[in-house]
Design a protein around this motif. Sequence first.
Motif, short mmCIF file in Angstrom:
data_model
loop_
_atom_site.label_atom_id
_atom_site.label_comp_id
_atom_site.label_asym_id
_atom_site.label_seq_id
_atom_site.Cartn_x
_atom_site.Cartn_y
_atom_site.Cartn_z
N ILE A 237 -6.69 5.72 -4.48
CA ILE A 237 -5.88 4.30 -5.13
C ILE A 237 -5.55 4.61 -6.37
O ILE A 237 -4.59 4.57 -7.65
N GLU A 238 -7.24 4.43 -7.04
CA GLU A 238 -7.04 4.93 -8.84
C GLU A 238 -7.01 5.81 -9.39
O GLU A 238 -5.65 5.49 -10.58
N ILE A 242 -0.32 4.37 -9.07
CA ILE A 242 -0.10 2.95 -9.07
C ILE A 242 -1.70 2.37 -9.64
O ILE A 242 -1.86 3.03 -9.90
N ASN A 243 -0.33 1.94 -10.75
CA ASN A 243 -1.75 1.23 -11.69
C ASN A 243 -2.09 -0.29 -10.93
O ASN A 243 -1.15 -0.85 -11.51
N LEU A 244 -3.14 0.03 -10.44
CA LEU A 244 -4.02 -1.40 -10.26
C LEU A 244 -5.36 -1.27 -10.57
O LEU A 244 -6.35 -1.19 -10.75
N ASP A 245 -5.24 -2.73 -10.76
CA ASP A 245 -7.10 -3.40 -11.37
C ASP A 245 -8.17 -3.20 -10.31
O ASP A 245 -7.92 -3.19 -8.95
N MET A 246 -8.97 -1.95 -10.38
CA MET A 246 -10.03 -1.42 -9.62
C MET A 246 -11.02 -2.62 -8.70
O MET A 246 -11.20 -2.72 -8.04
N LYS A 248 -10.08 -5.55 -8.53
CA LYS A 248 -9.09 -6.25 -8.00
C LYS A 248 -9.09 -6.16 -6.45
O LYS A 248 -9.08 -6.66 -5.88
N MET A 249 -9.02 -4.67 -6.80
CA MET A 249 -9.27 -3.93 -5.10
C MET A 249 -10.56 -4.24 -4.68
O MET A 249 -10.49 -3.93 -2.92
N ASN A 277 -0.17 -6.79 1.25
CA ASN A 277 -0.22 -7.87 1.30
C ASN A 277 -1.55 -9.02 -0.37
O ASN A 277 -0.28 -9.73 0.05
N THR A 278 -2.05 -8.14 0.17
CA THR A 278 -3.43 -9.09 -0.14
C THR A 278 -3.06 -8.77 -1.84
O THR A 278 -3.32 -9.51 -2.58
N VAL A 279 -2.75 -7.51 -2.23
CA VAL A 279 -2.71 -7.41 -3.26
C VAL A 279 -1.37 -8.13 -3.50
O VAL A 279 -1.81 -9.04 -5.21
#
Length: 284
Positions: A237-238, A242-246, A248-249, A277-279
């Motif tokens: 995922i990292e 997709i650009n996500l705060d890891m 928070k992941m 859904n949680t993200v």
Amino acid sequence: MSLKQKVHDFVHHTGRYPNKKLGQNFLIDANILPKIVSEADIEPVDLVIEIGAGLGFLTSEIVGVARKTVAIEIDSFLCHTLYQQFSSIPDFTLIEDDVLQLNLSRLFLGYDRKNVKIIGNLPYYASTPIIWKLLKYNQHIGCCVLMFQTEVARRIVASPGNKDYGALSIGIDYYAKAEIVLHLSPNQFYPVPKVSSSLVKLTLRPQPKVLVKDEVLFFQLIRSAFQFRRKMLRNAIEHGCINLDMEKMNQVFATLKIDSNRRGETLYISEFAEIANTVTETTN
């Protein structure tokens, strides 16, 4: 006269060989045609849309059962042949076009979704984009019975933990229940392809299998997980699309009690939905 002989006669009289660029490999086993119709459970009230009608072998089986038959064929030369065969049938419509460019919704007007069936011996080079397009019409289509390259068919029906399981498996499971109903050898087609084929039945779900609050994010997570399928889920995922705060992941994984060291190929569709859904909940 056998179907193979009919193809040879067509070539002899017209000088027109099957078009490789269009992926034309005609099904020449007459015993398979009624089996395809049977798997689609065609009834006298049904609308049947055939993708890639070719020389009309399967079309001949469909028109005798369905209320209305719509044949879609991209090859103008074959369309001329189909018109000669079926234009006198009142409830037959021939569309010369690329199915990927068509607005199919207008064809469904007046029909309950359970009475709309899609059948096709798909050109293998375009089978994946065609199936994705059809799945988007899950509110209008009851089932699809389609021919795929066996390798693709196995990916369609694969379960978590299977080497063939991937983004395609989950995407189709989201919209439909899939099963392989028949395997065919290359010799059942002309010209003989280099690969085996399988008939797949897709029973479309009126509602997706899982509730997802953000479909875009859901499918981005899935693509990331399988883009780097040998990586652990967190790393995939990292490094994915997709650009996500890891940080928070990590919290999401902890909340759901999902081990981020698992590979994406071990996750069920419900687990991907829970993650998405949680993200969504934690970022809104």
